[in-house]
Scaffold this motif. Sequence first.
Motif, PDB file in Angstrom:
ATOM      1  N   UNK A 284       0.156  17.642  -3.512  1.00 37.70           N
ATOM      2  CA  UNK A 284       1.404  17.051  -3.798  1.00 37.70           C
ATOM      3  C   UNK A 284       1.346  15.779  -2.793  1.00 37.70           C
ATOM      4  N   UNK A 285       0.798  15.660  -1.575  1.00 34.50           N
ATOM      5  CA  UNK A 285       1.497  14.323  -0.756  1.00 34.50           C
ATOM      6  C   UNK A 285      -0.114  13.787  -1.455  1.00 34.50           C
ATOM      7  N   UNK A 286      -0.852  14.548  -1.371  1.00 33.22           N
ATOM      8  CA  UNK A 286      -2.187  13.584  -1.835  1.00 33.22           C
ATOM      9  C   UNK A 286      -2.356  12.983  -2.913  1.00 33.22           C
ATOM     10  N   UNK A 287      -1.609  13.017  -4.332  1.00 34.26           N
ATOM     11  CA  UNK A 287      -1.073  13.457  -5.368  1.00 34.26           C
ATOM     12  C   UNK A 287      -0.245  11.898  -5.264  1.00 34.26           C
TER      13      UNK A 287
ATOM     14  N   UNK B 149      14.209  20.527  -1.532  1.00 31.34           N
ATOM     15  CA  UNK B 149      14.547  18.766  -1.579  1.00 31.34           C
ATOM     16  C   UNK B 149      14.823  18.277  -0.471  1.00 31.34           C
ATOM     17  N   UNK B 150      15.005  18.676   0.842  1.00 40.78           N
ATOM     18  CA  UNK B 150      15.692  17.688   2.266  1.00 40.78           C
ATOM     19  C   UNK B 150      14.431  17.469   2.824  1.00 40.78           C
ATOM     20  N   UNK B 151      12.718  16.817   2.382  1.00 43.67           N
ATOM     21  CA  UNK B 151      11.855  16.790   2.836  1.00 43.67           C
ATOM     22  C   UNK B 151      11.481  15.149   2.593  1.00 43.67           C
ATOM     23  N   UNK B 152      10.379  14.874   3.323  1.00 43.13           N
ATOM     24  CA  UNK B 152      10.555  13.569   3.773  1.00 43.13           C
ATOM     25  C   UNK B 152       9.946  13.402   2.255  1.00 43.13           C
ATOM     26  N   UNK B 153       8.761  15.034   1.824  1.00 39.22           N
ATOM     27  CA  UNK B 153       7.951  14.351   0.462  1.00 39.22           C
ATOM     28  C   UNK B 153       8.162  14.327  -0.409  1.00 39.22           C
ATOM     29  N   UNK B 154       9.732  14.820  -0.511  1.00 40.15           N
ATOM     30  CA  UNK B 154      10.582  14.826  -1.435  1.00 40.15           C
ATOM     31  C   UNK B 154      11.321  13.451  -1.618  1.00 40.15           C
ATOM     32  N   UNK B 155      11.804  13.361  -0.600  1.00 32.80           N
ATOM     33  CA  UNK B 155      12.063  11.334  -0.055  1.00 32.80           C
ATOM     34  C   UNK B 155      10.975  10.229  -0.899  1.00 32.80           C
ATOM     35  N   UNK B 156      10.725  10.943  -0.643  1.00 32.16           N
ATOM     36  CA  UNK B 156       9.571   9.712  -0.390  1.00 32.16           C
ATOM     37  C   UNK B 156       9.106   9.281  -2.042  1.00 32.16           C
ATOM     38  N   UNK B 157       9.060  10.200  -2.683  1.00 36.41           N
ATOM     39  CA  UNK B 157       8.589  10.631  -4.678  1.00 36.41           C
ATOM     40  C   UNK B 157       9.773  10.135  -5.652  1.00 36.41           C
ATOM     41  N   UNK B 158      11.187  10.617  -4.700  1.00 38.56           N
ATOM     42  CA  UNK B 158      12.032   9.973  -5.378  1.00 38.56           C
ATOM     43  C   UNK B 158      11.905   8.530  -5.368  1.00 38.56           C
TER      44      UNK B 158
ATOM     45  N   UNK C  47       6.092  22.436   8.217  1.00 41.98           N
ATOM     46  CA  UNK C  47       5.160  21.922   7.069  1.00 41.98           C
ATOM     47  C   UNK C  47       6.830  21.665   5.795  1.00 41.98           C
ATOM     48  N   UNK C  48       7.762  22.100   6.412  1.00 41.12           N
ATOM     49  CA  UNK C  48       9.306  21.730   5.844  1.00 41.12           C
ATOM     50  C   UNK C  48       9.768  21.179   6.115  1.00 41.12           C
ATOM     51  N   UNK C  49       9.843  20.436   6.630  1.00 41.61           N
ATOM     52  CA  UNK C  49      10.019  19.379   7.316  1.00 41.61           C
ATOM     53  C   UNK C  49      11.481  19.783   8.554  1.00 41.61           C
ATOM     54  N   UNK C  50      11.183  20.658   8.977  1.00 40.17           N
ATOM     55  CA  UNK C  50      12.273  20.807  10.223  1.00 40.17           C
ATOM     56  C   UNK C  50      11.676  21.006  11.784  1.00 40.17           C
ATOM     57  N   UNK C  51      11.237  19.504  12.482  1.00 36.57           N
ATOM     58  CA  UNK C  51      10.612  19.458  12.997  1.00 36.57           C
ATOM     59  C   UNK C  51      10.820  20.084  14.051  1.00 36.57           C
TER      60      UNK C  51
END
Length: 939
Positions: A868-871, A904-913, A703-707
Amino acid sequence: MSTVVSAGDYDVFVSLAGPDRAEVRELVDELRNEGLRVFLDERDIPYFLGITAEIEAALRGSKALLAYYSKAFPLRAACQFELTAAFLAGQREGDPARRLMVVNPEPTTHHLQPVELADARFVLMPAPRDRAAMGRTAARVAARVRQLSGRIGGVPFTERPHRHAGAHGFVGRHRELWALHSALSESSFPLTQAAMAGPAAILTGLPGIGKTALVSAYAWRFGAAHLGGVYWLSLAASRPHEVPARFAAALAAAGGPAGEAVAGVAPERVPGVFADLLASQAEPSLVVVDDLPPDLDPRTLAALVLGGGVKARTVLVTSSAPYDAPVRRVELGPMSLHDSTMLLHGYRQPDTPDEAEALERIAGRLDGHAYALRLAGNQVRGRQDLLSYVRYADGLHADLGSLRPVVVALFRDALSTLDVTQRLVLQLFLVCGPGEVPAGYIAQVLDNLHPDGRHDVGSALVSLGDRSLATQVGPAWKVHALVRDSALAYLEPVVPEVDVARAAAAAVLASPAQERLMGHAGALSERPDLPDPTVESLLRLVADHHGAHGEAVLAAPFRRRLADRHPTDPAAWVRSAQTHHAAGHPEAAIADAARAMALTDDPTVSFACRRVTAESLDALGRFTDADPIWQELVWRTEMPSIALPERLATLVAWLRSMRIRGRGMRVRQEAEKLLRQHGERPDEALFHHVQGARLELARAQLMTDDQGSARDNAGLVVSRYVQRGLALHNQALDAQQVFAEAQLALPLFELRPDRARWYRAEQSLDELQERLRRSHGRRNLATLTATVAHAQALVALGKPQVARETLTVALPDIAERCGGGHPLHHQAAFLLGQAHSQLAMRDEAKRWYRCAFEGLRDLFGADHPHTLAAQLELGIAMKLTGEGAEASRIFAAVLKAVPRTVGRKTDLYGRALFARLLTVLPAPVWSWLSGPPKHRRTT
């Protein structure tokens, strides 16, 4: 689409099943880098469809065939045609391995057919897992190809023998076809096959199982192996002593060059003269002796095998033959479930998922019996509005319905010849479950019935096997479902059925190998004629066994029956509640927990019931109802009166509840703390709880992008269960799903991703959801969750059309099972938005994203990661459809909320930015942003 310019254009023809296409493309790139001219058909040809003229021309014009032999490969008729062509082309040149190479992506070789493919001469290679391995494999293929001259089409592989029309409507059974060919051509493999006789085989099997159709299909499919002709002889209605004379007469009447040559020859000389004629021909011939009477002695069978060296290949077809027959015996068993359903598909396609499942039930009830399946197909053909598959399956379940008189009568004659011990063995099969029965258990039951040792169980089993009435599977034996039906109708009992059932139950309870007898214990527990203490013991045995193995779906009905037998015992209802929750039946779990709490004021029982109630409410998406219960439970875990295993189980369940609510970073902290305290404890009572904590940690890391860490932890859970022999434990299956999802997820800064890993993960999720569908049912929560996870993998791999079809079928099931407000329903809606976005259906994508966003917001709140991802995806869809101002407000809101939710170090934050910074750019750039979020950077 590939194009064939002229024959002789290709060095390598790559044969593969559709699901493997993406992974094979990368191997093809490496082959082309080696300078090879490679044919790869870029169309996904459906299973069981033949090849086109274009593909056949490419196959003829290639030097060699490279088979990517996955488990899906033998299910595709076109693959089998291509493989057969290359195999026979090489065989006619003197070496079947000459023009055929195999890449095996599976961990074992059991699925390879023919078995000769495991011979090292076929350059058996493991599937390449990275670019370097692909390069090495390509180099080996190139070295092999450069040694070849000529083409596959330089030898005939589509020519057919004279006077044979094949088997119309024949489906599948590729493994059996190859087994027959191997038996007839084993002398071609002197290093790996100990051939001590000429090319001949005896094909045995139950009446109506499809023996004649299989040989007919073989004569057509492998026609290039016997271009001298097919001579089909029927000895129907012959008595054993008449067989030699009838055989000679049939040869004389066979027609063709050999048949005409023996006209007027003395009967005793006919076989020899016929064989000499076949031996003198340029091409081999196939002689089929069909409809042989059962129980022929070895000497008579030997006389039916023609001489003629390798030019005369003989197949003897009978329902019964001794194991010491003079030639190789090939036993034809039931059709696989896959082949059975495809045979029924040919009569009528199912219209709905329920109809498709009913069709599988029909195939399973008829146990792959070809004749019965064809009768069933004819009964439902053309009756869509008159006779549904569901109603027909219900009618078959108990007594075979209208099929019973015809099908059951097939085995009457065979049953009438059995001796006392053989009949008693079949009586035991009738009181046991439908699975395999260990030979030692059979002997113990008969000893319980007759301690004087009057029965020779080994001889009885061998004789039943000779008659095809029973089949040996390692140390166990099984009986076909229709043989069971026939025995119920016609078998004369040796002792009363209740005596057999009591002896069988006593043997189960006393057996040192009870694990292999659970299915039979369950069947015996349903008998009303057994004493109550015996039934009680059987129920506890089965429930405890499946519970210890984490097989909650199998344990649940037995836990419920035990609770019903002890309606005032709160402990029985607690165990039933816990098992039903684990089995994906939360409503039943809540009801059982309430029943237990109503029976006692014991705080320990109350605590356990409150936990399973909260977990089940979460599973139903009723978070508001569950929240106060979790607050109470977490507070009470600090009390010393709560035993450590129960306390740890509650904390792991609480971690799960927080993760569902989107508190990934908090879950990571608490799970790591819990594992530091208990992760290395050798205490057996804590094993499953510790694995549950590690699994929740993996989910939170995902969930927090630590795959990478998620893969490590999920993989560790899987390996620890595998080490204990519990690969099918509930938590092991959950860990497999998390591991696959982590394989698919691409970390934000991973620049050189392993694409092969993605394909394997998608296949793993596909296999998992199919396994759960068969074991748990299509509408079970675990199955639906796995189905949506597989759809997510399809979206991630850029297969939007397949994902859309999968979700369109699953969404009504999710709504019916869970309701439209369940998280799984919102996740499916979100994935439908992604699929439509990839298909450039912008308005549809926006509609589904809005549905997912609003549902998730109402359920979880505005700051949940899924919300947030859906938004964010809704904002991108709005930008693409001309609603730029609203999109800008959405990007700003997401960018503000993400850091406190997942970091912040996540895919969701990067795409939103990126979205916030690029709002001024035109639509073409935004089309790039609208692709699959995890793998977009690699396209």
